[in-house]
Design a protein around this motif. Structure first.
Motif, PDB file in Angstrom:
ATOM      1  N   ASN A   1      -4.285 -98.904 -59.550  1.00  0.00           N
ATOM      2  CA  ASN A   1      -2.888 -98.378 -59.283  1.00  0.00           C
ATOM      3  C   ASN A   1      -3.178 -97.255 -58.381  1.00  0.00           C
ATOM      4  O   ASN A   1      -2.209 -96.972 -57.565  1.00  0.00           O
ATOM      5  CB  ASN A   1      -1.838 -98.356 -60.473  1.00  0.00           C
ATOM      6  CG  ASN A   1      -0.673 -98.107 -60.251  1.00  0.00           C
ATOM      7  OD1 ASN A   1      -0.146 -98.920 -59.412  1.00  0.00           O
ATOM      8  ND2 ASN A   1       0.144 -96.939 -60.992  1.00  0.00           N
ATOM      9  N   LYS A   2      -3.771 -96.387 -58.937  1.00  0.00           N
ATOM     10  CA  LYS A   2      -3.366 -94.779 -58.298  1.00  0.00           C
ATOM     11  C   LYS A   2      -4.115 -94.783 -56.648  1.00  0.00           C
ATOM     12  O   LYS A   2      -3.379 -93.897 -55.795  1.00  0.00           O
ATOM     13  CB  LYS A   2      -4.156 -93.252 -59.176  1.00  0.00           C
ATOM     14  CG  LYS A   2      -3.172 -93.192 -60.064  1.00  0.00           C
ATOM     15  CD  LYS A   2      -3.825 -91.626 -60.716  1.00  0.00           C
ATOM     16  CE  LYS A   2      -3.276 -91.408 -61.926  1.00  0.00           C
ATOM     17  NZ  LYS A   2      -3.777 -90.170 -62.657  1.00  0.00           N
ATOM     18  N   LEU A   3      -5.357 -95.295 -57.024  1.00  0.00           N
ATOM     19  CA  LEU A   3      -6.187 -95.935 -55.555  1.00  0.00           C
ATOM     20  C   LEU A   3      -5.073 -96.087 -54.343  1.00  0.00           C
ATOM     21  O   LEU A   3      -4.809 -96.393 -53.165  1.00  0.00           O
ATOM     22  CB  LEU A   3      -7.218 -96.413 -55.594  1.00  0.00           C
ATOM     23  CG  LEU A   3      -7.636 -96.432 -54.720  1.00  0.00           C
ATOM     24  CD1 LEU A   3      -8.595 -95.450 -53.884  1.00  0.00           C
ATOM     25  CD2 LEU A   3      -9.391 -97.074 -55.230  1.00  0.00           C
ATOM     26  N   LEU A   4      -4.176 -98.307 -55.099  1.00  0.00           N
ATOM     27  CA  LEU A   4      -3.205 -98.447 -53.623  1.00  0.00           C
ATOM     28  C   LEU A   4      -2.517 -97.207 -53.291  1.00  0.00           C
ATOM     29  O   LEU A   4      -2.044 -97.805 -52.584  1.00  0.00           O
ATOM     30  CB  LEU A   4      -2.529 -99.823 -55.192  1.00  0.00           C
ATOM     31  CG  LEU A   4      -4.658-100.408 -54.862  1.00  0.00           C
ATOM     32  CD1 LEU A   4      -4.186-102.140 -56.073  1.00  0.00           C
ATOM     33  CD2 LEU A   4      -5.229-101.229 -53.652  1.00  0.00           C
ATOM     34  N   ARG A   5      -1.726 -96.444 -54.966  1.00  0.00           N
ATOM     35  CA  ARG A   5      -0.379 -96.047 -54.248  1.00  0.00           C
ATOM     36  C   ARG A   5      -0.978 -95.325 -53.347  1.00  0.00           C
ATOM     37  O   ARG A   5      -0.647 -94.762 -52.290  1.00  0.00           O
ATOM     38  CB  ARG A   5       0.268 -94.792 -55.100  1.00  0.00           C
ATOM     39  CG  ARG A   5       0.695 -95.951 -55.936  1.00  0.00           C
ATOM     40  CD  ARG A   5       1.347 -95.834 -57.321  1.00  0.00           C
ATOM     41  NE  ARG A   5       1.419 -93.702 -57.611  1.00  0.00           N
ATOM     42  CZ  ARG A   5       0.958 -93.269 -58.116  1.00  0.00           C
ATOM     43  NH1 ARG A   5       1.272 -93.665 -59.650  1.00  0.00           N
ATOM     44  NH2 ARG A   5       0.933 -92.050 -58.560  1.00  0.00           N
ATOM     45  N   CYS A   6      -1.894 -94.650 -53.081  1.00  0.00           N
ATOM     46  CA  CYS A   6      -2.074 -93.388 -52.443  1.00  0.00           C
ATOM     47  C   CYS A   6      -3.144 -94.418 -50.941  1.00  0.00           C
ATOM     48  O   CYS A   6      -2.862 -93.808 -49.666  1.00  0.00           O
ATOM     49  CB  CYS A   6      -3.992 -93.108 -52.630  1.00  0.00           C
ATOM     50  SG  CYS A   6      -4.418 -91.683 -51.340  1.00  0.00           S
ATOM     51  N   LEU A   7      -3.925 -95.356 -50.993  1.00  0.00           N
ATOM     52  CA  LEU A   7      -3.444 -96.503 -49.865  1.00  0.00           C
ATOM     53  C   LEU A   7      -2.971 -96.657 -49.181  1.00  0.00           C
ATOM     54  O   LEU A   7      -2.474 -96.283 -48.169  1.00  0.00           O
ATOM     55  CB  LEU A   7      -5.046 -97.103 -50.082  1.00  0.00           C
ATOM     56  CG  LEU A   7      -6.612 -96.986 -49.956  1.00  0.00           C
ATOM     57  CD1 LEU A   7      -6.808 -98.109 -50.146  1.00  0.00           C
ATOM     58  CD2 LEU A   7      -6.626 -96.674 -48.896  1.00  0.00           C
ATOM     59  N   ASN A   8      -1.802 -97.147 -49.588  1.00  0.00           N
ATOM     60  CA  ASN A   8      -0.486 -96.922 -49.363  1.00  0.00           C
ATOM     61  C   ASN A   8      -0.108 -95.984 -48.344  1.00  0.00           C
ATOM     62  O   ASN A   8       0.998 -96.027 -47.274  1.00  0.00           O
ATOM     63  CB  ASN A   8       0.715 -98.119 -50.520  1.00  0.00           C
ATOM     64  CG  ASN A   8       0.428 -99.339 -50.801  1.00  0.00           C
ATOM     65  OD1 ASN A   8      -0.306 -99.784 -49.562  1.00  0.00           O
ATOM     66  ND2 ASN A   8       0.330-100.134 -51.640  1.00  0.00           N
ATOM     67  N   TYR A   9       0.331 -95.139 -48.859  1.00  0.00           N
ATOM     68  CA  TYR A   9       0.795 -93.366 -48.537  1.00  0.00           C
ATOM     69  C   TYR A   9       0.104 -93.273 -47.270  1.00  0.00           C
ATOM     70  O   TYR A   9       1.107 -93.484 -46.333  1.00  0.00           O
ATOM     71  CB  TYR A   9       0.947 -92.424 -49.218  1.00  0.00           C
ATOM     72  CG  TYR A   9       0.881 -91.670 -49.335  1.00  0.00           C
ATOM     73  CD1 TYR A   9       1.889 -90.959 -48.923  1.00  0.00           C
ATOM     74  CD2 TYR A   9      -0.128 -90.745 -48.939  1.00  0.00           C
ATOM     75  CE1 TYR A   9       2.678 -89.851 -48.375  1.00  0.00           C
ATOM     76  CE2 TYR A   9       0.543 -89.375 -47.718  1.00  0.00           C
ATOM     77  CZ  TYR A   9       1.793 -89.012 -47.813  1.00  0.00           C
ATOM     78  OH  TYR A   9       2.380 -87.598 -47.482  1.00  0.00           O
TER      79      TYR A   9
END
Length: 91
Positions: A44-52
C-alpha cells in the motif's frame, strides 16, 4: 547573470530571507534542507508513493494523464510499451 531579469531582485530577497532563518546557511537558501524518509515496507505504501510520483506531471499541468509524461514509468505500469528506459516493475 542577465541584468534585465525582472525577477532577480525578488528572488534574491526571497532566498536571503529564507537563509537568515537557517543557521546552516551564510546568506541564501533555495531548497528545503529537511528530508523525511518513509520506509516503503508495505504494498500500500509503495503504491501510494508510485501514484504520487506518477501524478506529479498531471498536477503540474504538463500532461493530462500520467502515462503521457515521457520521463515517467507510469506507461510501463499501465501496460503500455516501454518508453525511454527499461523499467523493472515492482509487484
Amino acid at each position: 547573470m542577465n541584468s534585465q531579469e525582472s525577477r532577480k531582485d525578488f528572488l534574491l530577497w526571497h532566498f536571503s530571507k529564507a537563509g537568515k532563518f537557517n543557521p546552516n546557511n551564510k546568506s541564501f537558501q533555495v531548497w528545503q534542507q529537511h528530508s523525511h524518509p518513509i520506509e516503503l515496507n508495505t504494498n500500500n505504501k509503495l503504491l501510494r508513493c508510485l501514484n504520487y510520483i506518477h501524478y506529479n506531471p498531471v498536477e503540474a499541468g504538463i500532461v493530462l494523464s500520467p502515462e503521457e509524461y515521457l520521463y515517467s514509468s507510469a506507461a510501463n505500469y499501465a501496460g503500455l510499451p516501454d518508453r525511454l528506459i527499461d523499467v523493472i516493475l515492482v509487484e
